[in-house]
Structures are given as structure tokens and as C-alpha cells.
Scaffold this active site. Sequence first.
Site, short mmCIF file in Angstrom:
data_model
loop_
_atom_site.label_atom_id
_atom_site.label_comp_id
_atom_site.label_asym_id
_atom_site.label_seq_id
_atom_site.Cartn_x
_atom_site.Cartn_y
_atom_site.Cartn_z
CE LYS A 173 -18.33 -37.66 3.72
NZ LYS A 173 -19.74 -37.86 3.46
CD GLN A 183 -22.31 -37.02 1.02
OE1 GLN A 183 -21.41 -37.56 1.31
NE2 GLN A 183 -22.81 -36.25 1.91
CG ASP A 197 -22.11 -42.35 6.85
OD1 ASP A 197 -21.18 -41.50 7.43
OD2 ASP A 197 -22.52 -41.98 5.79
#
Length: 284
Positions: free
Chosen positions: A52, A96, A119
Amino acid sequence: MLKLIDGKALSAKLRSGIKEEVAEIKAKGITPGLAVILVGDDPASQVYVRNKEKACIEAGMHSEVYRLPEETTEEELLARIDKLNKDDNIHGILVQLPVPKHIDEDKVIDAISVEKDVDGFSPANVGALLIGKEAFEPCTPRGCIELIKTTGVEITGKKAVVIGRSNIVGKPIAIMLLRENATVTICHSRTKDLKKEVRDADIVVAAIGKAGFITADMIKPGAVVIDVGINRMENGKLTGDVDQNALKEMDFDCYLTPVPGGVGPMTITMLMRNTLVSAKRKLK
Ligand code: NDP
């Protein structure tokens, strides 16, 4: 014949468009910024976070990565998120998952400002998605829709079967397919005749986490099969939930996303797109 849907190629094309848009918005004084927080040293998570970060930098975005030790407390993590919520250089925040067991995942997701939840996991964004309001769409499911569309196969009116009902993949992809006018069935570990359900599907999304679980005899000729699963084999290689080799031997046409090189790259691309969209909102 099995036609592989090239997620890498589609990603590269979309990322080059994102890069151009990043340059345009930078010229107007805003550099899209993504902050990623990783707690602990799970090897798979480390790889995802590195990818990422790399993708962000390649697109010309501002990237901040916080690698916090396993013993980080919930309070410390929430304080870090709070700081980033208030930071004008950051337009997207991602923690994460999974976080270590002593940290409440729901609390962490709730702590991220809805405007920076790139997200798309917060209850507000999930709710907005459900009722068709503007929302950050979760990246993996959005990537799946883009991959289906790239085949040129019409989604409207098709029977779509999603195997898996997690909040981050199964449920949101089912909602998105519904919005695209598919007739959607969600299967899970308690589904009675999974084989029959999948066999009837024009579009199959496998999000289970079991290597080779979807066998070639389950697939209807002409189907579009999206393999979300990522499973590490004993030899260290990655494989999906669909038995690609067996599908290759079948004497009918169908589409499949390979693992690796299918959904994975698209997930990151959609994350970048969401971050760009978030930054663009600041222009308005
Ligand atoms: P979860 O473990 O949260 O969910 C798995 C789902 O599969 C559950 O709904 C479960 O049903 C269902 N399932 C398990 N066994 C069976 C069975 N025998 N028959 C039918 N259904 C079954 O996983 P995630 O949704 O988080 O992830 C799924 C996969 O996708 C994983 O391999 C993960 O690594 C991968 N993934 C890939 C991403 C990418 O970028 N490519 C991103 C995110 C995930 P039940 O609810 O009844 O238990």
C-alpha cells in the site's frame, strides 16, 4: 476455454489515471495523503502494508506508515487515530486488520473519522452503502465489481452467488451486486446445497479462505468467477479458493480472476481511488 481476468493490467491502467489526477489536485495545492497503521508483526499484514505504501508513493501521494509494536494498548492506538483524524495532510486512514486480540477492532474502526474511512468499514459507510447513499466503498468488493465489468458481461438480471458473508468482503460485495441489478444469493458454512447454488450462478464470488474449495464441476459454462481467497500453500505459494487448474481443463468458456494477480492488486487500487476522492472533497 478459461479466460483469465488480468487484475494486474486493469490495476496498472487505473493507477495511471489516478496518478494523473493526483498531479492535477497537487497543482491545486492538495496532496492526497494516506496513513496506514500496523500493530504487531504479522508477516502477511507487513506485506500488505508495504504494498500500500509503495503504491501510494508511486501515485505521487503522501504516505505515512505507523508500525506499532504488538504490545501497543488500545488507548495508544485510539490516540494515534485521533491525531490523524485532525491532521489536514491526511485524507485517508487505514488500520491494517486484524489487530492484536487485546484491542477491540470495532472500537478502532469506529474511531476513524467517517470522512477518512477509505477502507469503508465504519458502520456509517456500510449503512450508506446499504441504502444507496454516497459512501466510501470497501476496496476489495469494489475491485471485484470492476473486474466483473472488465469482461463486458452484463451484470443486470444475472444470478450472482457470493460464498462468504464477512463484513469486509462477502456482505458488501453482495450489496454492490444487488445495486448492479443482479439477483444475489449469499452462501456460507450453513448453506445446505452449496454446489447446486453455485452451479446455477452466472457470477460467482468466492470469499471463503479455503484453497481449491470451488471445484470445476460447480461452475456453469459461461460464468464469471471472482476468486477473492488468498491461501498460502505449504510450498509458500499463494492460491485462491477456486481450483484454477481443473477449470482450465474444462471444455467450456468461463472467466476467472487468478490468484495472485486478480483481486489483490485491485484492492490497493481502490484504496488509492478512495483516498483521492477524499482529498478531492477538500477542494470543494
Ligand atoms: P472470513 O473468514 O471472515 O469469512 C469466510 C466466510 O467463508 C464465512 O462467511 C464462512 O461462513 C464462509 N465459509 C467458510 N467455510 C465454508 C464452507 N465450508 N462452505 C461455505 N462457506 C464457508 O474471511 P474474509 O471474508 O475476511 O476473507 C475471505 C478470503 O478472502 C480469505 O482467504 C482472505 O485472505 C481473502 N481476502 C482477500 C483480499 C484481497 O485483497 N484479495 C482482501 C480480503 C480478504 P460462516 O460465516 O458461516 O462462518
